[in-house]
Write an enzyme that holds these catalytic residues in place. Sequence first.
Site, PDB file in Angstrom:
ATOM      1  N   THR A 193       0.833  -1.205   0.000  1.00 45.46           N
ATOM      2  CA  THR A 193       0.000   0.000   0.000  1.00 45.46           C
ATOM      3  C   THR A 193       0.866   1.251   0.000  1.00 45.46           C
ATOM      4  O   THR A 193       0.630   2.193  -0.766  1.00 45.46           O
ATOM      5  CB  THR A 193      -0.909   0.012   1.245  1.00 45.46           C
ATOM      6  OG1 THR A 193      -1.644  -1.204   1.309  1.00 45.46           O
ATOM      7  CG2 THR A 193      -1.872   1.182   1.191  1.00 45.46           C
TER       8      THR A 193
ATOM      9  N   TYR B  22     -12.618  -4.742  -2.925  1.00 39.28           N
ATOM     10  CA  TYR B  22     -13.737  -4.403  -3.814  1.00 39.28           C
ATOM     11  C   TYR B  22     -14.725  -5.551  -4.010  1.00 39.28           C
ATOM     12  O   TYR B  22     -15.930  -5.357  -3.877  1.00 39.28           O
ATOM     13  CB  TYR B  22     -13.256  -3.896  -5.181  1.00 39.28           C
ATOM     14  CG  TYR B  22     -14.399  -3.363  -6.028  1.00 39.28           C
ATOM     15  CD1 TYR B  22     -15.003  -2.155  -5.716  1.00 39.28           C
ATOM     16  CD2 TYR B  22     -14.895  -4.092  -7.103  1.00 39.28           C
ATOM     17  CE1 TYR B  22     -16.069  -1.677  -6.455  1.00 39.28           C
ATOM     18  CE2 TYR B  22     -15.967  -3.616  -7.856  1.00 39.28           C
ATOM     19  CZ  TYR B  22     -16.548  -2.409  -7.520  1.00 39.28           C
ATOM     20  OH  TYR B  22     -17.610  -1.950  -8.252  1.00 39.28           O
TER      21      TYR B  22
ATOM     22  N   TYR C 248      -2.165 -10.375   4.634  1.00 38.17           N
ATOM     23  CA  TYR C 248      -2.361  -8.993   5.091  1.00 38.17           C
ATOM     24  C   TYR C 248      -3.842  -8.729   5.296  1.00 38.17           C
ATOM     25  O   TYR C 248      -4.634  -8.780   4.353  1.00 38.17           O
ATOM     26  CB  TYR C 248      -1.779  -8.044   4.051  1.00 38.17           C
ATOM     27  CG  TYR C 248      -1.797  -6.573   4.408  1.00 38.17           C
ATOM     28  CD1 TYR C 248      -2.059  -6.112   5.698  1.00 38.17           C
ATOM     29  CD2 TYR C 248      -1.543  -5.621   3.426  1.00 38.17           C
ATOM     30  CE1 TYR C 248      -2.055  -4.764   6.004  1.00 38.17           C
ATOM     31  CE2 TYR C 248      -1.533  -4.261   3.718  1.00 38.17           C
ATOM     32  CZ  TYR C 248      -1.794  -3.833   5.004  1.00 38.17           C
ATOM     33  OH  TYR C 248      -1.792  -2.496   5.294  1.00 38.17           O
TER      34      TYR C 248
ATOM     35  N   ARG D  86      -9.312  -0.838   4.217  1.00 38.43           N
ATOM     36  CA  ARG D  86      -9.060  -0.646   2.785  1.00 38.43           C
ATOM     37  C   ARG D  86      -9.732  -1.711   1.917  1.00 38.43           C
ATOM     38  O   ARG D  86     -10.037  -1.450   0.762  1.00 38.43           O
ATOM     39  CB  ARG D  86      -7.552  -0.652   2.506  1.00 38.43           C
ATOM     40  CG  ARG D  86      -6.849   0.638   2.894  1.00 38.43           C
ATOM     41  CD  ARG D  86      -5.383   0.587   2.497  1.00 38.43           C
ATOM     42  NE  ARG D  86      -4.673   1.810   2.840  1.00 38.43           N
ATOM     43  CZ  ARG D  86      -4.440   2.823   2.017  1.00 38.43           C
ATOM     44  NH1 ARG D  86      -4.897   2.777   0.772  1.00 38.43           N
ATOM     45  NH2 ARG D  86      -3.767   3.891   2.411  1.00 38.43           N
TER      46      ARG D  86
ATOM     47  N   LYS E  19       0.043  -9.935   8.671  1.00 34.41           N
ATOM     48  CA  LYS E  19       0.163  -8.509   8.968  1.00 34.41           C
ATOM     49  C   LYS E  19      -1.233  -8.054   9.367  1.00 34.41           C
ATOM     50  O   LYS E  19      -2.142  -8.035   8.547  1.00 34.41           O
ATOM     51  CB  LYS E  19       0.674  -7.730   7.751  1.00 34.41           C
ATOM     52  CG  LYS E  19       0.743  -6.226   7.964  1.00 34.41           C
ATOM     53  CD  LYS E  19       1.167  -5.491   6.697  1.00 34.41           C
ATOM     54  CE  LYS E  19       1.207  -3.983   6.918  1.00 34.41           C
ATOM     55  NZ  LYS E  19       1.540  -3.243   5.674  1.00 34.41           N
TER      56      LYS E  19
ATOM     57  N   ILE F  44       5.235  -4.308  10.448  1.00 34.39           N
ATOM     58  CA  ILE F  44       5.497  -3.919   9.065  1.00 34.39           C
ATOM     59  C   ILE F  44       5.141  -2.442   9.004  1.00 34.39           C
ATOM     60  O   ILE F  44       3.980  -2.063   9.023  1.00 34.39           O
ATOM     61  CB  ILE F  44       4.693  -4.773   8.068  1.00 34.39           C
ATOM     62  CG1 ILE F  44       5.077  -6.252   8.232  1.00 34.39           C
ATOM     63  CG2 ILE F  44       4.954  -4.308   6.633  1.00 34.39           C
ATOM     64  CD1 ILE F  44       4.368  -7.209   7.299  1.00 34.39           C
TER      65      ILE F  44
END
Length: 298
Positions: free
Chosen positions: A46, A109, A135, A140, A164, A206
């Site tokens: 990202t 999405y 992750y 997001r 993560k 991270i």
Amino acid sequence: MVHFGSLITAMITPFDEYGEINWSEVDRIVEKLIEDGSDSILVSGTTGEAPTLSKEEKLALFERVKKIAGNRAKVIAGTTNYCTKESVELTKEAEKIGVDGILATAPYYNKPPQDGLYLHFAKIASETSLPIIVYNIPSRTAVNILPETLKRLAQDCPNIVGVKEASGDINQIAMIRRLLPRPFLLYSGDDSMTLPLLSVGGDGVISVASHIVGKEIKEMINSYFSGNIEKAAELHLKLLPIFKGLFLTTNPIPLKEALNLLGYKVGKCRLPLSPIDSKNRAELIKILKEYGFQINEA
């Protein structure tokens, strides 16, 4: 079991004034991150503006960062998106380049259910021998990878070695460690949650902020692991304004502005991310100055 260390930096992608990758600054940033204590470097995450990078750019970045880092730091490639087939293809190509591991982000999405998340990650894992860190960032992706789904993946896919975690939910983070004891790796995906995560059995972070305060973050983590909890807490509280300042607006907009202010030439973010506005820029400058950075406001 591979270990990627306690401090992994999610590296930015520097751009020049034309919006193309600034390769000399890529080299400079890699050297700085290693010098400041990063054990591994995540490329095309990202923070690296992965959604705006072409496949060719990603592969070139993987190769360049691996070449510069050599044996001094491991390189983790961000190879996944909301299409499982494309994620598999890029993962295979990254493996050929010689990266050390993969970061596999939850599909965004299309909002798969838990079974879809399981099948997505399991398919990627079946197509590579590389270790994979999953992750989870619901803010997001609009999906939350539940601890039970992670446990199922870890049991069925030996090369899924860690997570993560950026849900912001310490109860969920603790449940992951309860269901998945070490050697499964548990990393914070949010700098400000690093110390709380360590307290429930985490392995590190991270990080975004390690671009500018990597040495201090590494010291905080090392202090915690050596039993000096008071020192770790002191450093966490000192770093907190930096952690928050780098998220005044969408990451990596403030980080790129901070690095430019500190004398690096990382350029602007690619659209659709816009330049930092004057209010947030002024607040960021204030935070950096209060921390003790010498900056160039020109």
